[in-house]
Scaffold this active site. Sequence first.
Site, short mmCIF file in Angstrom:
data_model
loop_
_atom_site.label_atom_id
_atom_site.label_comp_id
_atom_site.label_asym_id
_atom_site.label_seq_id
_atom_site.Cartn_x
_atom_site.Cartn_y
_atom_site.Cartn_z
N TRP A 123 46.67 -28.28 66.76
CA TRP A 123 45.25 -28.59 66.95
C TRP A 123 44.36 -27.38 66.66
O TRP A 123 44.69 -26.25 67.00
CB TRP A 123 45.03 -29.03 68.40
CG TRP A 123 43.58 -29.10 68.79
CD1 TRP A 123 42.79 -28.07 69.24
CD2 TRP A 123 42.73 -30.24 68.75
NE1 TRP A 123 41.51 -28.51 69.48
CE2 TRP A 123 41.45 -29.84 69.19
CE3 TRP A 123 42.94 -31.58 68.39
CZ2 TRP A 123 40.37 -30.73 69.28
CZ3 TRP A 123 41.87 -32.46 68.48
CH2 TRP A 123 40.61 -32.04 68.92
N ASP A 126 36.64 -25.39 67.35
CA ASP A 126 35.46 -24.60 66.98
C ASP A 126 35.77 -23.35 66.17
O ASP A 126 36.71 -22.60 66.48
CB ASP A 126 34.72 -24.13 68.23
CG ASP A 126 34.37 -25.24 69.19
OD1 ASP A 126 34.77 -26.38 68.96
OD2 ASP A 126 33.68 -24.94 70.18
N TRP A 150 44.02 -31.30 71.91
CA TRP A 150 43.30 -30.20 72.54
C TRP A 150 44.00 -29.73 73.81
O TRP A 150 44.53 -30.52 74.59
CB TRP A 150 41.87 -30.63 72.87
CG TRP A 150 41.06 -29.50 73.45
CD1 TRP A 150 40.33 -28.57 72.77
CD2 TRP A 150 40.93 -29.18 74.84
NE1 TRP A 150 39.76 -27.68 73.64
CE2 TRP A 150 40.11 -28.03 74.92
CE3 TRP A 150 41.44 -29.73 76.01
CZ2 TRP A 150 39.77 -27.44 76.14
CZ3 TRP A 150 41.11 -29.14 77.23
CH2 TRP A 150 40.28 -28.02 77.27
N THR A 186 35.02 -20.53 72.98
CA THR A 186 34.19 -20.12 71.85
C THR A 186 33.40 -18.85 72.11
O THR A 186 32.89 -18.62 73.21
CB THR A 186 33.24 -21.28 71.49
OG1 THR A 186 34.03 -22.36 70.99
CG2 THR A 186 32.25 -20.87 70.42
N ARG A 249 28.44 -21.92 78.59
CA ARG A 249 29.43 -21.53 77.59
C ARG A 249 28.83 -21.21 76.22
O ARG A 249 27.71 -21.57 75.90
CB ARG A 249 30.49 -22.62 77.43
CG ARG A 249 30.01 -24.01 77.07
CD ARG A 249 31.21 -24.97 77.09
NE ARG A 249 30.85 -26.36 76.81
CZ ARG A 249 30.55 -27.26 77.74
NH1 ARG A 249 30.53 -26.91 79.01
NH2 ARG A 249 30.27 -28.51 77.41
N ASP A 337 26.72 -32.09 73.54
CA ASP A 337 27.93 -32.49 74.24
C ASP A 337 28.05 -34.01 74.34
O ASP A 337 29.15 -34.57 74.23
CB ASP A 337 27.91 -31.85 75.63
CG ASP A 337 29.20 -32.02 76.39
OD1 ASP A 337 30.21 -32.36 75.78
OD2 ASP A 337 29.21 -31.79 77.61
#
Length: 654
Positions: A123, A126, A150, A186, A249, A337
């Site tokens: 997988w 980003d 993920w 990220t 984040r 999101d």
Amino acid sequence: MASSESLLPVSSQQDPLSDSRCDSIPESRRRRPIKVHLAIYSGFLLIALYVTLIITHGGSAPKNDVNDDTTVESRARLAGVSEKSNDHIWNLSNDLKGEAFAWNNTVLSWQRTAFHFQPEKNWMNDPNGPLFYKGWYHFFYQYNPNAAVWGDIVWGHAVSKDLIHWLYLPFAMVPDQWYDANGVWTGSATFLDDGSIVMLYTGSTDKFVQVQNLAYPEDPKDPLLLKWTKFSGNPVLVPPPGIGAKDFRDPTTAWKTSDGKWRITIGSKINRTGISLIYDTTDFKTYEKHETLLHQVPNTGMWECVDFYPVSKTKDKGLDTSVNGLDVKHIIKASMDDTRIDHYAIGTYYDSNATWVPDNPSIDVGISTGLRYDYGKFYASKTFYDQHKGRRILWGWIGESDSEAADVQKGWSSVQGIPRTVALDTKTGKNLVQWPVKEIESLRLGRKKFHMKVEPGTVVPVDVGPAAQLDIEAEFKIKKDDLEVVFGDDSVEDDKEFSCETSGGATVRGALGPFGFSVLADQSLSEQTQVYFYVTKGKDSKLKTFFCTDTSRSTMANDVVKPVYGSFVPVLKGEKLTMRILVDHSIIEGFGQGGRTCITSRVYPTKAIYGATRLFLFNNAIDATITASFKVWQMNSAFIHPFSANDLGVPSST
């Protein structure tokens, strides 16, 4: 109603220039009252019980249960990131009848791309911290080393001399500290004044709290940047009061303020208002939070992967992230999101109070009718300034449109889009233009040129041989007499409500469209993906042009999301209609009018594969004859592979 800004905390009063700043605890990290600790502990206990319940009951129901809430949603959402699976979409699709499509290894092997970046297996999501350093382009990315779904996120790492031919390197960072125990998420790179690099990234702690961390190269002399050191004082930022533990984040690249400080923004939300928090720093270890926000837009939900950068109003060259001035506009991009769409807006940045104002509030960041980088499958994008060639480069994560079960069977998931240059459209001043980096042309092999007149209702085969790896550049012209007839005929109604997504796709015929190409088609056209223009008669009797991609007939498989993508594309007086299409097995990237409107699609043919792939030119208009002048190149593979001494020109010792 009180402004949402009133819910945000007052900025830290700690002196960022204090000599003891490395060892002191910022105000946002000081000990919280015991009641707060108890509340947090109780919340995490409930989450742990929920996870245990899922595991105890063996996860989700079978994949073909349309009432299933998949384990992927639980896994990603419990961790505090956007949903990563499409299963909840195709499970509700009318196309799903009975069992999911029976994929086999022959078909699945064909789906792997030839010149788009993707890991050897498993997988990816980003893009992280892209940069150019000592002769190499560096690309970091979210990667699961253990599965094609993920989870267990580390930073993958690859290098290239030209943004196309990539070499895999060892992982840059792995979750080995309490502050990133549940994932090295990220982040972004910043070049300091002395040319050194700092990397800020989000860590998911052992308690699933999102915090910001600092890392830097262990050996700045190493052009490959193989080893990274995490700052001993991490985390450098924790969620401020009023911000959720899982709503903090993806720090941006830093830019210089007028008083010489560094400034970053971080995405978040307050209730349903998407926001970008602002912090200043002098050393990337201690921070001062602004009471104001860089920007906020109500009813847009959580903003992740925020990007902020300047663009020139007069030139198509890229700008360093710290540039500001009268000839500069600033872009805010946020990844939504809730919708998994990357929205951007153009506006003016005010350094003095760290705020940004959109040029057109009606198409502000995250508004459904606002601007997007890409109207297809494209998310969590990140730009960087390429100081080597004076351009700004855009990376975008291209997820899958098939089922998680198919990804597990083939052993990998996701690719990255071809890196694009991005700049303000100096002709319109109202949108960005994106274009594949020039280096992609190094993969072009034999070229064929065509000039065809296509009557209404006609499909014409284009003889280019196997058509799984192509670069197509085309110009279209509608016959002038046909335009005059349409616009002079009152019986031809205005297309007031045309939309690529909702108007039926390429099979629905109008007076002046659709027309374009059928790519990844089989000989019988039972499978095909159509990339096309649709020209309408506007309310003012002027042309209005749409650029669309119809994937609804791209495959016979039923466990695939197959939408029609697209949007309006500006066409100025005297311009021909132009498009460029990159075809690379299971990914199609389309660029309308020089990149004013871009569409990326993932498709999974079952018949139009290997030597059976074909290319067609079609005109499904009712009244218009079109003339198409175009060039088609077969594309070579980029031969992406693990790094070795030979890649440095050093003879192998074996």
